[in-house]
Design an enzyme around this catalytic site. Sequence first.
Site, mmCIF file in Angstrom:
data_model
loop_
_atom_site.group_PDB
_atom_site.id
_atom_site.type_symbol
_atom_site.label_atom_id
_atom_site.label_comp_id
_atom_site.label_asym_id
_atom_site.label_seq_id
_atom_site.Cartn_x
_atom_site.Cartn_y
_atom_site.Cartn_z
ATOM 1 N N SER A 184 0.792 -1.277 -0.042
ATOM 2 C CA SER A 184 0.062 0.063 0.086
ATOM 3 C C SER A 184 0.845 1.303 -0.199
ATOM 4 O O SER A 184 0.315 2.526 -0.513
ATOM 5 C CB SER A 184 -0.808 0.113 1.482
ATOM 6 O OG SER A 184 0.004 -0.086 2.367
ATOM 7 N N HIS A 196 -5.612 -3.473 -2.120
ATOM 8 C CA HIS A 196 -5.349 -2.449 -3.212
ATOM 9 C C HIS A 196 -5.176 -3.112 -4.541
ATOM 10 O O HIS A 196 -4.451 -2.486 -5.340
ATOM 11 C CB HIS A 196 -3.632 -1.577 -2.942
ATOM 12 C CG HIS A 196 -3.827 -0.989 -1.442
ATOM 13 N ND1 HIS A 196 -4.312 0.246 -1.343
ATOM 14 C CD2 HIS A 196 -3.731 -1.414 -0.189
ATOM 15 C CE1 HIS A 196 -4.262 0.728 -0.060
ATOM 16 N NE2 HIS A 196 -4.051 -0.204 0.415
ATOM 17 N N LYS A 248 -12.074 0.932 -0.698
ATOM 18 C CA LYS A 248 -11.224 1.566 -1.647
ATOM 19 C C LYS A 248 -11.913 1.530 -2.924
ATOM 20 O O LYS A 248 -13.012 2.165 -3.015
ATOM 21 C CB LYS A 248 -9.936 0.748 -1.470
ATOM 22 C CG LYS A 248 -9.277 1.010 -0.549
ATOM 23 C CD LYS A 248 -7.951 0.179 -0.227
ATOM 24 C CE LYS A 248 -7.239 0.524 1.088
ATOM 25 N NZ LYS A 248 -7.968 0.367 2.325
#
Length: 395
Positions: free
Chosen positions: A183, A211, A242
């Site tokens: 990340s 991610h 996210k």
Amino acid sequence: MKLLQEKLSKYTEPQKAKAAGVYPYFRAISSEQEPEVTIDGKRVLMFGSNCYSGLVSDPRIKEAAIEATRKYGTGCAGSPFLNGTLDLHKKLEQRLAEYMHKEDVMIYSTGFGVNLGVVSTLTGREDYILWDEQDHASIIEGRRLSFSKSLKYKHNDMASLEEQLQKCDPDKVKLIVTDSVFSMEGDVANVKEITRLAKQYNASVMVDEAHGIGVFGEGGRGVCHHFGVQDDVDLIMGTFSKSFASLGGFIATDKTITNFLRHHSRSYIFTASITPASTAAALKAIDIMIEEPERQEHLWKLTNQALEGFRSLGCEIGHTSTPIIPLFIRDNLKTFAITTDLLEEGIFVNPVVSPAVAPQDTLIRFSLMATHTTEQVNEALEKIGKVFRKYGIIE
């Protein structure tokens, strides 16, 4: 002053940064988190978001959340183990299982709670957890709570991983846990080699796709799908905060594992369920990511533009090949000062300083969303170049 307050009063680093006028945290945004946000009434380009899909302010997502709130209310008032399971939660779990090509899925209230509750629960005292030294903090906290033997391997170093596997009792459970996309620095785990070693040493693999989802793989399914190893990875973790433009997280695996976790994972059993709005938002995000592959294509176009641009400027960007681009500064105070100056220039980025990284590895984290434009990336490159020259980071 009590002893606790006396001890904690010695921590004065934030006060020093504030006094110097370079404190870079808790910057209040007064608009939706789009590519352009408003801070103190000023237009600022957002290059600090983790919503790689760009769906966080999509009207279809918002409408789904509103409709779910109308039907179910604002919360569940209990954990999924007791009164907090909605039919909507079950629908999301089924949809995610299909999406991730796994037998079953459990949804947690946060992504952090997934790693905390899964990593700490699956293995016993005689077993092993093998983890990358740059794994996310939630994995580290889960490992700390576990009674298992903990073996750290060097970052993305497969020889180091094999060396640690060779230390393990072959008859005990071995769980390898890694991020898919790391990340802070944006590099990608060598999942092909990790799964090969896992087969060789009869180990299990858990990959954190927080991610990776929305960025890699068909329909944004993540790094494991991109490299075709999803069937060799025993557990795939994801977060809704996210690319799914919501809040919560999940673990995708087989029913043997979920049966155990549903009755033992403390961050699942003892935490209230995610809200109806968050659930519906995540459901809608899956549909959009599958139906609109052009979002992902545009994200990669922007990523290649930014990577080429930063290299042309002479910035040090490490081994990234993703929409997460580290701009190494290698000095704590200078990192704070540059972040502050960039905000004045209308560019929002995130500083990463010690103890999150070693003092010599401090960086500015620049991240892209599918809703950015090429013009906005060019503007960021121009202004970052200007500020970096001011501080002698580039010539």
